[in-house]
Design an enzyme around this catalytic site. Sequence first.
Site, PDB file in Angstrom:
ATOM      1  N   LYS A 112     -58.262   2.812  68.766  1.00 37.59           N
ATOM      2  CA  LYS A 112     -58.968   2.537  70.019  1.00 37.59           C
ATOM      3  C   LYS A 112     -59.448   3.816  70.691  1.00 37.59           C
ATOM      4  CE  LYS A 112     -57.371  -1.978  71.259  1.00 37.59           C
ATOM      5  NZ  LYS A 112     -56.868  -2.872  72.279  1.00 37.59           N
ATOM      6  N   LYS A 197     -59.892  -7.157  61.852  1.00 36.89           N
ATOM      7  CA  LYS A 197     -59.231  -8.258  62.556  1.00 36.89           C
ATOM      8  C   LYS A 197     -60.193  -8.995  63.478  1.00 36.89           C
ATOM      9  CE  LYS A 197     -56.729  -7.656  66.348  1.00 36.89           C
ATOM     10  NZ  LYS A 197     -55.708  -7.546  67.405  1.00 36.89           N
ATOM     11  N   LYS A 200     -60.350 -10.247  70.202  1.00 38.96           N
ATOM     12  CA  LYS A 200     -61.129 -10.823  71.295  1.00 38.96           C
ATOM     13  C   LYS A 200     -61.929  -9.791  72.063  1.00 38.96           C
ATOM     14  CE  LYS A 200     -56.995 -11.647  73.892  1.00 38.96           C
ATOM     15  NZ  LYS A 200     -56.378 -10.326  74.051  1.00 38.96           N
TER      16      LYS A 200
HETATM   17  P1  AMP Z   1     -53.962  -9.721  71.861  1.00 42.09           P
HETATM   18  O1  AMP Z   1     -55.205 -10.528  71.739  1.00 42.09           O
HETATM   19  O2  AMP Z   1     -54.110  -8.373  71.234  1.00 42.09           O
HETATM   20  O3  AMP Z   1     -53.385  -9.704  73.230  1.00 42.09           O
HETATM   21  O4  AMP Z   1     -52.897 -10.468  70.951  1.00 42.09           O
HETATM   22  C1  AMP Z   1     -52.083 -11.536  71.386  1.00 42.09           C
HETATM   23  C2  AMP Z   1     -51.296 -12.070  70.189  1.00 42.09           C
HETATM   24  O5  AMP Z   1     -52.210 -12.647  69.238  1.00 42.09           O
HETATM   25  C3  AMP Z   1     -50.542 -10.978  69.437  1.00 42.09           C
HETATM   26  O6  AMP Z   1     -49.324 -11.517  68.967  1.00 42.09           O
HETATM   27  C4  AMP Z   1     -51.440 -10.641  68.288  1.00 42.09           C
HETATM   28  O7  AMP Z   1     -50.738 -10.112  67.199  1.00 42.09           O
HETATM   29  C5  AMP Z   1     -52.048 -12.015  67.971  1.00 42.09           C
HETATM   30  N1  AMP Z   1     -53.375 -11.861  67.370  1.00 42.09           N
HETATM   31  C6  AMP Z   1     -54.485 -11.332  67.959  1.00 42.09           C
HETATM   32  N2  AMP Z   1     -55.531 -11.343  67.114  1.00 42.09           N
HETATM   33  C7  AMP Z   1     -55.065 -11.873  65.951  1.00 42.09           C
HETATM   34  C8  AMP Z   1     -55.664 -12.159  64.680  1.00 42.09           C
HETATM   35  N3  AMP Z   1     -56.933 -11.892  64.455  1.00 42.09           N
HETATM   36  N4  AMP Z   1     -54.889 -12.724  63.736  1.00 42.09           N
HETATM   37  C9  AMP Z   1     -53.589 -13.013  63.971  1.00 42.09           C
HETATM   38  N5  AMP Z   1     -52.975 -12.781  65.131  1.00 42.09           N
HETATM   39  C10 AMP Z   1     -53.688 -12.222  66.119  1.00 42.09           C
END
Ligand code: AMP
Length: 341
Positions: A112, A197, A200
Amino acid sequence: MTRVFSGIKPTGHLTLGNYLGAMRQWAAVDQHQADAVFCIVDLHGMTVDHDPARLRRLTRQGATLLLAAGLDPELCTVFVQSHVDEHARLSYVLECVATDGEMRRMIQYKEKAAGERARGGSVRLSLLTYPVLMAADILAYGADEVPVGDDQAQHVELARDLAVRFNQRYGHTFVVPKATLPRVAARVMNLQEPTSKMGKSDDSGPGIVYLLDEPDVVRKKVMRAVTDSGREVVYDREGRPGVTNLLEILAACTGGNPESLADVHQSYGALKKDTAEAVVEVLRPVQARHKELCADPGYVEEVLRHGAEKARAMARPTVDTAYRAIGLLPPVAEPALNAAR
Ligand code: AMP
Ligand code: TRP
């Protein structure tokens, strides 16, 4: 009873990756089998450039979607990180246990920070210290298990290291947590770029399925997913990342096995069609419940108010213990208050 803690950042609209990799497991398993605590980590949402009004909006939407995905406030605790001071209180103490080298080695920070610099921007100090705040989230609740997607495993490992180090230096205070990853879909990939990945906060809209995408939008995105050269449907993460990602998504949505799903699909087109429909079906109830909840914002606010109250009561004693253990002089309670206790 096992204590489970996990969180989700309000930095963008929630995606299929968040759902399959994390939220679904929280709703289907964790809240039933453990004393589970789930948090919209809004403080983490300020580690990169942010807009205050959008952060507020996404925080409310994220909480609403957690409930829409099936988290039941009767079974688990759902709250917003900034409503509970203990996170920030403990984070500072853990900064006095972590080292700067440890922070700079974090893969997510390196990626990042490099991206931010490449765009000519500056890197917020909070992006570097982010894993310490995350460790504080986990350790304040004495969590045994942290259900996350694969990308967060390194951060949970750091929380473990900090817990062990603190306990060794200052006396036993923290439960040493461990990450639990989903069996499939631990890393849902971007449909347009299957080697990265599905995140979002990324800009590439067509490769990301959002939880609130209309069925036709979902179909279009899945049908246009980048596939690989070759024609047979084979499960091979290295050689066929596009097809493998679709197989994983389909498996996660239908409860199947990605390798056997490869055997029953004769063409990329058929695989895409089945995957699109499976995703639409998985999202349907979540979207319907989200609509109902949006019509009743007072309910969501009440869930968050009560959630924060419960969370505070869980975290406070542990954070107080950490303050005392590390050598901070406890404030003297007012005599009247003391007598009333
Ligand atoms: P975040 O969006 O980074 O706040 O992630 C929230 C949760 O969703 C965390 O446990 C991440 O590991 C999971 N997560 C986010 N993006 C993915 C993805 N593309 N595949 C699997 N898990 C995800
Ligand atoms: N860093 C996590 C992510 O980006 C979100 C998060 C913050 C978290 N604090 C947490 C996850 C504590 C689990 C436990 O996905």
